[in-house]
Design a protein around this motif. Structure first.
Motif, PDB file in Angstrom:
ATOM      1  N   GLU A  74      58.018  28.439  82.508  1.00 62.35           N
ATOM      2  CA  GLU A  74      57.088  29.321  81.915  1.00 62.35           C
ATOM      3  C   GLU A  74      57.567  30.889  81.920  1.00 62.35           C
ATOM      4  O   GLU A  74      58.232  31.171  83.041  1.00 62.35           O
ATOM      5  CB  GLU A  74      55.581  29.568  82.977  1.00 62.35           C
ATOM      6  CG  GLU A  74      54.685  30.197  82.728  1.00 62.35           C
ATOM      7  CD  GLU A  74      53.266  30.349  83.405  1.00 62.35           C
ATOM      8  OE1 GLU A  74      52.876  31.635  83.753  1.00 62.35           O
ATOM      9  OE2 GLU A  74      52.844  29.223  83.911  1.00 62.35           O
ATOM     10  N   SER A  76      56.064  34.793  81.825  1.00 64.18           N
ATOM     11  CA  SER A  76      55.021  35.698  81.659  1.00 64.18           C
ATOM     12  C   SER A  76      55.336  37.230  81.496  1.00 64.18           C
ATOM     13  O   SER A  76      56.539  37.378  82.200  1.00 64.18           O
ATOM     14  CB  SER A  76      53.977  35.448  82.775  1.00 64.18           C
ATOM     15  OG  SER A  76      54.659  35.367  83.993  1.00 64.18           O
ATOM     16  N   ARG A  84      52.213  36.235  88.891  1.00 62.04           N
ATOM     17  CA  ARG A  84      52.947  34.931  88.993  1.00 62.04           C
ATOM     18  C   ARG A  84      54.177  35.525  89.979  1.00 62.04           C
ATOM     19  O   ARG A  84      54.415  34.356  90.823  1.00 62.04           O
ATOM     20  CB  ARG A  84      53.594  34.513  87.671  1.00 62.04           C
ATOM     21  CG  ARG A  84      52.543  33.873  86.732  1.00 62.04           C
ATOM     22  CD  ARG A  84      51.631  32.730  87.212  1.00 62.04           C
ATOM     23  NE  ARG A  84      52.515  31.677  87.545  1.00 62.04           N
ATOM     24  CZ  ARG A  84      52.293  30.865  88.562  1.00 62.04           C
ATOM     25  NH1 ARG A  84      51.307  31.053  89.363  1.00 62.04           N
ATOM     26  NH2 ARG A  84      52.972  29.815  88.714  1.00 62.04           N
ATOM     27  N   GLU A 116      59.590  31.514  85.299  1.00 60.29           N
ATOM     28  CA  GLU A 116      59.610  30.433  86.335  1.00 60.29           C
ATOM     29  C   GLU A 116      60.494  29.397  85.872  1.00 60.29           C
ATOM     30  O   GLU A 116      60.525  28.993  84.594  1.00 60.29           O
ATOM     31  CB  GLU A 116      58.201  29.803  86.672  1.00 60.29           C
ATOM     32  CG  GLU A 116      57.287  31.037  87.150  1.00 60.29           C
ATOM     33  CD  GLU A 116      56.013  30.507  87.287  1.00 60.29           C
ATOM     34  OE1 GLU A 116      55.754  29.292  87.851  1.00 60.29           O
ATOM     35  OE2 GLU A 116      54.858  31.095  86.433  1.00 60.29           O
ATOM     36  N   LEU A 149      58.691  27.988  74.456  1.00 61.50           N
ATOM     37  CA  LEU A 149      57.477  28.482  75.096  1.00 61.50           C
ATOM     38  C   LEU A 149      56.909  29.667  74.675  1.00 61.50           C
ATOM     39  O   LEU A 149      57.696  30.713  73.856  1.00 61.50           O
ATOM     40  CB  LEU A 149      57.767  28.883  76.416  1.00 61.50           C
ATOM     41  CG  LEU A 149      58.239  27.380  77.420  1.00 61.50           C
ATOM     42  CD1 LEU A 149      58.769  27.926  78.941  1.00 61.50           C
ATOM     43  CD2 LEU A 149      57.099  26.466  77.465  1.00 61.50           C
ATOM     44  N   ARG A 152      53.369  34.344  78.221  1.00 58.76           N
ATOM     45  CA  ARG A 152      52.082  34.653  78.713  1.00 58.76           C
ATOM     46  C   ARG A 152      51.752  36.041  79.051  1.00 58.76           C
ATOM     47  O   ARG A 152      52.562  36.393  80.075  1.00 58.76           O
ATOM     48  CB  ARG A 152      51.808  33.605  79.887  1.00 58.76           C
ATOM     49  CG  ARG A 152      51.748  32.124  79.646  1.00 58.76           C
ATOM     50  CD  ARG A 152      51.410  31.264  80.924  1.00 58.76           C
ATOM     51  NE  ARG A 152      50.183  30.404  80.622  1.00 58.76           N
ATOM     52  CZ  ARG A 152      49.549  29.954  81.331  1.00 58.76           C
ATOM     53  NH1 ARG A 152      50.156  29.773  82.605  1.00 58.76           N
ATOM     54  NH2 ARG A 152      48.593  29.124  81.092  1.00 58.76           N
ATOM     55  N   GLN A 158      46.769  31.816  77.693  1.00 56.38           N
ATOM     56  CA  GLN A 158      46.949  30.294  77.165  1.00 56.38           C
ATOM     57  C   GLN A 158      46.307  29.362  78.318  1.00 56.38           C
ATOM     58  O   GLN A 158      46.868  28.636  78.956  1.00 56.38           O
ATOM     59  CB  GLN A 158      48.628  29.918  77.079  1.00 56.38           C
ATOM     60  CG  GLN A 158      48.911  30.876  75.807  1.00 56.38           C
ATOM     61  CD  GLN A 158      50.347  30.535  75.695  1.00 56.38           C
ATOM     62  OE1 GLN A 158      51.209  30.463  76.651  1.00 56.38           O
ATOM     63  NE2 GLN A 158      50.777  31.020  74.479  1.00 56.38           N
TER      64      GLN A 158
END
Length: 158
Positions: A74, A76, A84, A116, A149, A152, A158
């Motif tokens: 991920e 972001s 996060r 991440e 990806l 975010r 999402q």
């Protein structure tokens, strides 16, 4: 003359493709052990399927990070990155560094990315990048191209 024009055309295509395959960015990265942001160079290479975070200081060279694109789970940005980051590493840091992270996210004209990833022990970890906002769009494109990806954000959770 036609051969020369053909050579220039092919060379420009190859050169343009190579630029699209790798990007290098000056930024600040979170040094987990010290809990402080340190100068670093970010390199994204779709050709080598990697993201590298190399600290500028010799003192932190052992903590450089190289990730395969498929190990990133991920990415972001903005307030979502702050959330996060706190969730992932907040428990392991003392309050001082967390306070520094809150101050970091309040800065204008800079964009933060929380990346991440799964490490070699199959544990989820996070890397934090702070970059000038004017340089963030090319980095976003490189990261999305590397990982497949979407970044975010608070606006795009999402």
């Amino acid at each position: 003359m036609k051969k020369f024009a053909l050579f220039i055309s092919v060379a420009s295509l190859l050169f343009t493709n190579n630029l699209a395959l790798a990007g290098e960015y000056g930024a600040k990265c979170l040094h987990i052990v010290s809990g402080k942001m340190q100068g670093c160079i970010i390199m994204v290479s779709t050709r080598q399927n990697s993201l590298e975070m190399n600290f500028r200081s010799d003192k932190y060279q052992n903590d450089n990070l190289r990730l395969r694109g498929n190990k990133i789970i991920e990415i972001s940005s903005g307030e979502h990155a702050q959330k996060r980051t706190k969730e992932t590493i907040g428990a392991s840091l003392v309050l001082g560094p967390i306070g520094a992270l809150v101050g970091l996210f309040g800065k204008e004209k800079r964009t933060q990315f929380a990346i991440e990833y799964v490490d070699n022990q199959n544990k989820t970890n996070i890397a934090l990048i702070d970059i000038k906002t004017k340089d963030s769009e090319p980095l976003i494109q490189d990261l999305e191209s590397l990982t497949g990806l979407k970044i975010r954000t608070t606006e795009n959770p999402q």
